[in-house]
Design a protein around this motif. Structure first.
Motif, PDB file in Angstrom:
ATOM      1  N   UNK A 109      -0.025   3.382   5.233  1.00  0.00           N
ATOM      2  CA  UNK A 109      -0.921   2.293   4.883  1.00  0.00           C
ATOM      3  C   UNK A 109      -0.082   1.153   4.311  1.00  0.00           C
ATOM      4  N   UNK A 110      -0.716  -0.006   4.150  1.00  0.00           N
ATOM      5  CA  UNK A 110      -0.071  -1.115   3.461  1.00  0.00           C
ATOM      6  C   UNK A 110      -0.612  -1.202   2.038  1.00  0.00           C
ATOM      7  N   UNK A 111       0.311  -1.370   1.102  1.00  0.00           N
ATOM      8  CA  UNK A 111      -0.063  -1.470  -0.304  1.00  0.00           C
ATOM      9  C   UNK A 111       0.763  -2.574  -0.938  1.00  0.00           C
ATOM     10  N   UNK A 112       0.161  -3.294  -1.877  1.00  0.00           N
ATOM     11  CA  UNK A 112       0.890  -4.362  -2.541  1.00  0.00           C
ATOM     12  C   UNK A 112       2.015  -3.796  -3.379  1.00  0.00           C
ATOM     13  N   UNK A 113       3.158  -4.443  -3.278  1.00  0.00           N
ATOM     14  CA  UNK A 113       4.326  -3.972  -4.001  1.00  0.00           C
ATOM     15  C   UNK A 113       4.355  -4.572  -5.408  1.00  0.00           C
ATOM     16  N   UNK A 114       3.249  -4.411  -6.147  1.00  0.00           N
ATOM     17  CA  UNK A 114       3.147  -5.026  -7.462  1.00  0.00           C
ATOM     18  C   UNK A 114       4.144  -4.446  -8.460  1.00  0.00           C
ATOM     19  N   UNK A 115       4.579  -3.200  -8.239  1.00  0.00           N
ATOM     20  CA  UNK A 115       5.498  -2.595  -9.196  1.00  0.00           C
ATOM     21  C   UNK A 115       6.859  -3.260  -9.176  1.00  0.00           C
ATOM     22  N   UNK A 116       7.168  -4.016  -8.120  1.00  0.00           N
ATOM     23  CA  UNK A 116       8.432  -4.746  -8.050  1.00  0.00           C
ATOM     24  C   UNK A 116       8.229  -6.248  -8.242  1.00  0.00           C
TER      25      UNK A 116
END
Length: 287
Positions: free
Chosen positions: A246-253
């Motif tokens: 799936x696509x997920x936002x890379x908010x952790x980076x």
């Protein structure tokens, strides 16, 4: 010099070189696939030792995948007015008119009948009740039709590419996802809640549009690595039902900028029999 003869020899040398390169590539690919299969079998054995069944059957995923650059669409009071009409009141949390309620922030909007608002506003994926996917064709068609008619009747502009339907207690939940290249954006979705076969509310989260330029190409980690990293988090006697990308936002980076734009990265989504879902970042490195 005999140029025709030299030319023929050069062509033969190039052909032999290309054949050797092709054979080397084939053997390396075969070795890689064999090692990957062996590693996957070893990881599945570790799951078996922990009494966790791996019931998923799809273990074939691309080795390279692009990220997707996206822009967020926001919500404002215009959305509230479209749902409630004129004359609504606001108590600091809820916009209300008669028996209709709206909860609004920049990235999500919740609409429901007041007796159902506490159920609809909860994130579906974090509900503690057991979620069962509905795949019976007649029921899927019936519930989907109910949602489509609700969308049209309320002039909701909702882009979606995939529908999933679940049973949760006395409710049926129809989830609409946006996708790119066949992979869904898990954070950008709309959940319609039906009670006694009628839509009683919905929650829409992080609507997006794909922006340019295209995202970066990333090497994808093998599925055995994703499963191995998850193993310590899974309780004994659970089971892995499904594995997908799936696509997920890379908010952790910190690649999301003020909730206006961001980069969605490939993640493995692993679904357990217990109802839990885990997301394992699937990219090798981030430059």
């Amino acid at each position: 010099m005999d140029w025709p003869k030299i030319k023929t020899i050069l062509i033969m040398v190039l052909l032999v070189t290309n054949l050797m390169l092709g054979f080397t590539y084939y053997m390396e690919r075969l070795r890689f696939e064999t090692e990957s299969n062996d590693n996957l079998e070893d990881v599945i054995k570790l799951y078996e030792y922990k009494e966790v069944d791996v019931l998923a059957r799809n273990f074939k995923f691309p080795s390279v995948l692009k990220s997707v650059n996206i822009e967020f669409e926001s919500f404002d009071l215009t959305n509230v007015q479209n749902l409630l009409g004129a004359g609504f009141t606001f108590d600091g949390e809820y916009y209300t008119l008669l028996d209709k309620v709206v909860i609004l922030d920049d990235t999500s909007i919740v609409f429901a009948r007041d007796e159902h608002i506490n159920r609809v506003k909860v994130n579906f994926s974090t509900s503690k009740r057991t979620n069962e996917m509905i795949d019976e064709p007649l029921e899927v068609s019936f519930l989907s039709d109910k949602v489509v008619k609700f969308i049209e009747a309320n002039n909701l502009m909702i882009a979606y590419d995939q529908i999933e339907i679940y049973s949760i207690g006395d409710y049926r939940v129809v989830k609409l996802y946006q996708m790119s290249d066949g992979y869904k954006f898990i954070e950008s979705n709309t959940s319609f809640w039906l009670f006694q076969d009628e839509v009683v509310g919905f929650k829409r989260q992080s609507p997006i549009k794909i922006s340019t330029p295209q995202g970066s190409r990333y090497d994808i980690i093998s599925v055995d690595r994703a499963l191995y990293s998850l193993l310590p988090k899974i309780e004994s006697r659970d089971a892995v039902l499904d594995i997908s990308l799936v696509y997920k936002l890379n908010d952790e980076n910190l690649l999301v900028t003020n909730l206006i734009q961001g980069e969605a990265l490939p993640y493995y989504e692993i679904v357990l029999k217990s109802g839990a879902k885990y997301h394992i970042r699937a990219v090798q490195t981030i430059n």
